[in-house]
Every structure is written in structure tokens, then in C-alpha cells.
Design a protein around this motif. Sequence first.
Motif, PDB file in Angstrom:
ATOM      1  N   UNK A 184       1.025  -5.287   4.251  1.00  0.00           N
ATOM      2  CA  UNK A 184      -0.402  -5.131   4.518  1.00  0.00           C
ATOM      3  C   UNK A 184      -1.138  -5.120   3.186  1.00  0.00           C
ATOM      4  N   UNK A 185      -2.241  -5.741   3.205  1.00  0.00           N
ATOM      5  CA  UNK A 185      -2.973  -5.844   1.948  1.00  0.00           C
ATOM      6  C   UNK A 185      -3.804  -4.594   1.711  1.00  0.00           C
ATOM      7  N   UNK A 186      -3.961  -4.289   0.475  1.00  0.00           N
ATOM      8  CA  UNK A 186      -4.690  -3.061   0.142  1.00  0.00           C
ATOM      9  C   UNK A 186      -6.140  -3.166   0.535  1.00  0.00           C
ATOM     10  N   UNK A 220       0.826  -1.208   0.000  1.00  0.00           N
ATOM     11  CA  UNK A 220       0.000   0.000   0.000  1.00  0.00           C
ATOM     12  C   UNK A 220       0.856   1.253   0.000  1.00  0.00           C
ATOM     13  N   UNK A 221       1.865   1.205   0.818  1.00  0.00           N
ATOM     14  CA  UNK A 221       2.716   2.391   0.881  1.00  0.00           C
ATOM     15  C   UNK A 221       3.506   2.555  -0.405  1.00  0.00           C
ATOM     16  N   UNK A 234      -2.229   6.087   3.963  1.00  0.00           N
ATOM     17  CA  UNK A 234      -2.876   4.993   4.697  1.00  0.00           C
ATOM     18  C   UNK A 234      -3.882   5.586   5.670  1.00  0.00           C
ATOM     19  N   UNK A 235      -4.811   4.782   6.069  1.00  0.00           N
ATOM     20  CA  UNK A 235      -5.814   5.276   7.017  1.00  0.00           C
ATOM     21  C   UNK A 235      -5.107   6.019   8.128  1.00  0.00           C
ATOM     22  N   UNK A 246       6.762   3.422  11.538  1.00  0.00           N
ATOM     23  CA  UNK A 246       6.851   2.321  10.591  1.00  0.00           C
ATOM     24  C   UNK A 246       6.560   2.842   9.181  1.00  0.00           C
ATOM     25  N   UNK A 247       5.506   3.646   9.092  1.00  0.00           N
ATOM     26  CA  UNK A 247       5.135   4.189   7.789  1.00  0.00           C
ATOM     27  C   UNK A 247       6.273   5.039   7.243  1.00  0.00           C
ATOM     28  N   UNK A 294       2.568  12.380  -1.012  1.00  0.00           N
ATOM     29  CA  UNK A 294       1.426  11.579  -1.435  1.00  0.00           C
ATOM     30  C   UNK A 294       1.196  10.418  -0.482  1.00  0.00           C
ATOM     31  N   UNK A 295       2.278   9.758  -0.146  1.00  0.00           N
ATOM     32  CA  UNK A 295       2.114   8.589   0.705  1.00  0.00           C
ATOM     33  C   UNK A 295       1.696   8.985   2.118  1.00  0.00           C
ATOM     34  N   UNK A 324      -4.364  11.946  -0.696  1.00  0.00           N
ATOM     35  CA  UNK A 324      -5.570  11.129  -0.618  1.00  0.00           C
ATOM     36  C   UNK A 324      -5.237   9.643  -0.579  1.00  0.00           C
ATOM     37  N   UNK A 325      -3.980   9.320  -0.767  1.00  0.00           N
ATOM     38  CA  UNK A 325      -3.607   7.917  -0.771  1.00  0.00           C
ATOM     39  C   UNK A 325      -2.973   7.495   0.534  1.00  0.00           C
ATOM     40  N   UNK A 352       1.311   3.998  -3.024  1.00  0.00           N
ATOM     41  CA  UNK A 352       1.070   5.426  -2.838  1.00  0.00           C
ATOM     42  C   UNK A 352       2.281   6.230  -3.285  1.00  0.00           C
ATOM     43  N   UNK A 399      -3.752   4.336  11.183  1.00  0.00           N
ATOM     44  CA  UNK A 399      -2.472   3.645  11.096  1.00  0.00           C
ATOM     45  C   UNK A 399      -1.324   4.636  11.253  1.00  0.00           C
ATOM     46  N   UNK A 453       8.446   4.425   3.762  1.00  0.00           N
ATOM     47  CA  UNK A 453       8.549   5.420   2.701  1.00  0.00           C
ATOM     48  C   UNK A 453      10.014   5.746   2.411  1.00  0.00           C
TER      49      UNK A 453
END
Lengths: 218, 218
Positions: free
Chosen positions: B216-218, A156-157, B176-177, B187-188, B168-169, B173-174, A160, B180, B192
Motif C-alpha cells: 500500500x502506498x503511503x 507503510x507498515x 495505519x489509519x 493482515x497488519x 509504534x506500528x 502515531x504512525x 512505521x 484499516x 509486522x
Amino acid sequence: MAYRKTDKVAARLADTRRGILDAARDLVSEGGFAAVQMTEVAKKAGVATGTLYRYFSSKEALCRQVFREVSAREMGMLAEIASGEEAASERLVKVLRTFAGRAVRGRRLSYALLAEPLDVNLAEERSFFRRTHAEIFAGLLEDGIDNGEFPEIDVRIAAACIAGAIPTALIGPLAPESHELDNNPDRVVEEIVKFCLGGAGIALAAGKSNTRERRTTA
Amino acid sequence: MAYRKTDKVAARLADTRRGILDAARDLVSEGGFAAVQMTEVAKKAGVATGTLYRYFSSKEALCRQVFREVSAREMGMLAEIASGEEAASERLVKVLRTFAGRAVRGRRLSYALLAEPLDVNLAEERSFFRRTHAEIFAGLLEDGIDNGEFPEIDVRIAAACIAGAIPTALIGPLAPESHELDNNPDRVVEEIVKFCLGGAGIALAAGKSNTRERRTTA
DNA sequence: CATGCTGGTGAACCATGGTTCATTCCTTGT
DNA sequence: ACAAGGAATGAACCATGGTTCACCAGCATG
């Protein structure tokens, strides 16, 4: 009763509607959504402003429809490639090339779809558009991971990141000078594709026919 | 002659000016530039609307100034790291982490700086901001290439990709929730950063301690 | 304290551009 | 041909929000 819509009239109405949408689309590809003013649309479509409201409840509704129609074509194209039978890496490369290639060739319109400042209503529509892009990327990445072609990453990341990198590098404020894009768009596209693959941990995989400016249809 | 600005008055004027800028900045970090309305700024700053025009020639001028002040802080931070003495890869990682980390923490404001739809005048300012970012990235990449740390790539394009991927990431709008992002922003961010390094052809150099990842799955 | 200015005020003004609606034009069924 | 709608018109309308300006308040000089 003295009036019932006949086929001929229905056809004419449909024509008018199409004409309005086309006029609006033309304005978008000339000057972005900012250039869509109801009076201009009406003028271009050869109708009165009031007429527009017989077909679309508001400017927003009209713009949404235009956005949808234009973006649907783009997404359909990518989705088709993504659903092919080839190896995931192959499909991914093709999708990236197509996305980037189309953006660089139809820059004005792509800019409108991807980057132009627009108000919240339309931003919603764009959000959907981009999300769908990202899903396509994510799906491909997942395919590749599942069958061992790619390393495990957070798809997902990564998706994006890809969805952000391409527009920015091509049509955003950071895009190379346009003359370079005009002179050698393929080189730029390849460089961007390379970046995205690398980001996904794919070491220029399936280095297929990556040799020379191979262009994906525009 | 019966009047000359005295220090006390000058100080008061400066205060008022600051107050106006602060009020505007607050509005931006609450609701983006869209929320900056002159009447609101005036109310928040405790002055009349007309007063605003004694300090700024137009709304645009005010917003530009706010944009500059806010973005200058961010850029200064990155520039400082980039100009350090460590290895290029080390500096690059730090810069990426700082950029991404700050964006994820001050999301509203970062969104305003990086992604919010805004009109052309301000877009210019943003363009400068982003370009400067890209230059920082490009400089670091070049450093690394020059001393053999990184492979040869087109640094301008890679820099543009990075500059597009991160926002963007993280905040587009993309992203992750948000839960998260809230739960595990680091982690995110690391994911990136990994993407950006990979895109630049850097095989997880100077990797800090980021061994475990999960898909993680989309 | 009178005078000359500058700083401050905020309601009125104005530009832009989407939306409405009374009116007119056409099409259909008799 | 004509009545009964629907379709089209476009100038007027209105909402939004930035900007102005005639007026007032307060501070610095002599």
C-alpha cells in the motif's frame, strides 16, 4: 504620532525573540520539555516572564515553535539524503545511519523529540515529526521496490516499524546501558540498521562499505 | 480492647479495595492514565475521595498498582507461550502474534501501557514492563540461536527493536489509519510479525500461511 | 448498650506553574 | 526637551488537581 518602529528596534525585538527561543531550546536539551517553565525560560533569556507573552501567546506556542525548529533540522537532513541520486538501498542505509547516529549522539535532545512524555499539544507536533520520518522511510522503500532492489512489502507498515525500532533501541527504556552506547555507539547503530534492513526484507543488501565503524557525520 | 477486625469486615475492605482498583482500571481503558483523577476514581468506585487514601498512599501508588495488574496479565500470557516446548521460531511467531494481536484489539488500554505520555513515576513501571517484554524476545532469540535455528545477532538490540516496532506500528502515531486496523487487523499483524522476523534474520520461518501481500502506498 | 476503635467522609487546603495587568522604562518624532 | 506611544516588568492572580483532617458512622467487645 510620535512613535514608529525603527529598524534598530525591529532588530532588537527579533533578537529578544531568538533569545527566548534559544533559552527554551537549551532547557529542552538539558532537561527535556518538562524542564521548560516560563520563569526559567525568562531567567535564562534575561527577560521578565511577562515579556515572554509579548512574543508567544502561551507556553504551548513557545514549545511548539521550539519543537518545530529542532525537528525541522533533523528532518531536513534526512530528507536531503533521501532525495539523493544513489541507489535506494544506499540512500536507505545512509538515512538509517544518520537517524540512529544523530540520536545516539544527541541523546537528550533526541529523547525529548522522540520519546519524552509530553502533553497532547506537543504530542501533535511530535506526531507530525514522526510521520514525516516514516514518510521518508516509506518513500525510500518504495523507490527500492519500484526498481526491483527490494522485495515487495507493505511500505507503510515497514516504515512505521523502523520509526519505532530505532528510538526504542537507542534512547527508549530498552536502550543498552549508556556506557555501551558511549563506548561503541557505531556498533549499536550498525546492529540496529541491520535489523531494519532485514525487517524490510533486504538481505544486508548493497553490503557496501559496511565494514567497520564508518561514521556518518553527526 | 473493644475491636478486632472480623472476617466479614475484612472481606468488605477487600471488596472496596478491588472496587477502587477496578474503577481506576476502567478509567484507564476509557481515557488512559491521564483520565485517572482521584475524584473521578472515587465517584466511579462509589466512595469518597478521602477513602482512596485509606487504601492507597497516593495517586501514584494507585496507578502503579493498576499498571502492574494490567501489565502482569499481558506479560504472563507471553511468558507462558515463550516457555513452551515447541521450536524457538514457532514460539517466537506465536509470541509476536499474541503481543501484536492483543495490542490491536485492546488498543486504548495497550496505548496506555505502551505509549501514552505519562509521568516519570509511572514511566518507571512501564520501563519494567517493556524490559520484561524485551527479555522474553531476547530469550527466544537466544534459544533459536543456540540450536542453530536463527543466525547469530545481538539479541538484546534485536529484542529492543522488536519491542519498539510493534507498538509504534500498531498504536503509535504512525499506526495505519484505524479503519484499516479495524478492517483487517490480522493482515497488519502479520506484516509486522514478518518485519520483526526479518529483522532478526529469520527468513519467514515456520510461515503459517501468509502468501499474499499487497503493497500500500503511503 | 456503652465503649473504644476503625472505616468513611468531603470540603478545605495546598503546591505547582501558567497567565495577567497596572506600572515603569524607553524610543521616536516634533 | 517633551509628549505619545510601545516594550518590559514581575508580583499577584488563578486553575488544576492531589492531599489532608476534623468529624461522623458503624462494628466489635464486655
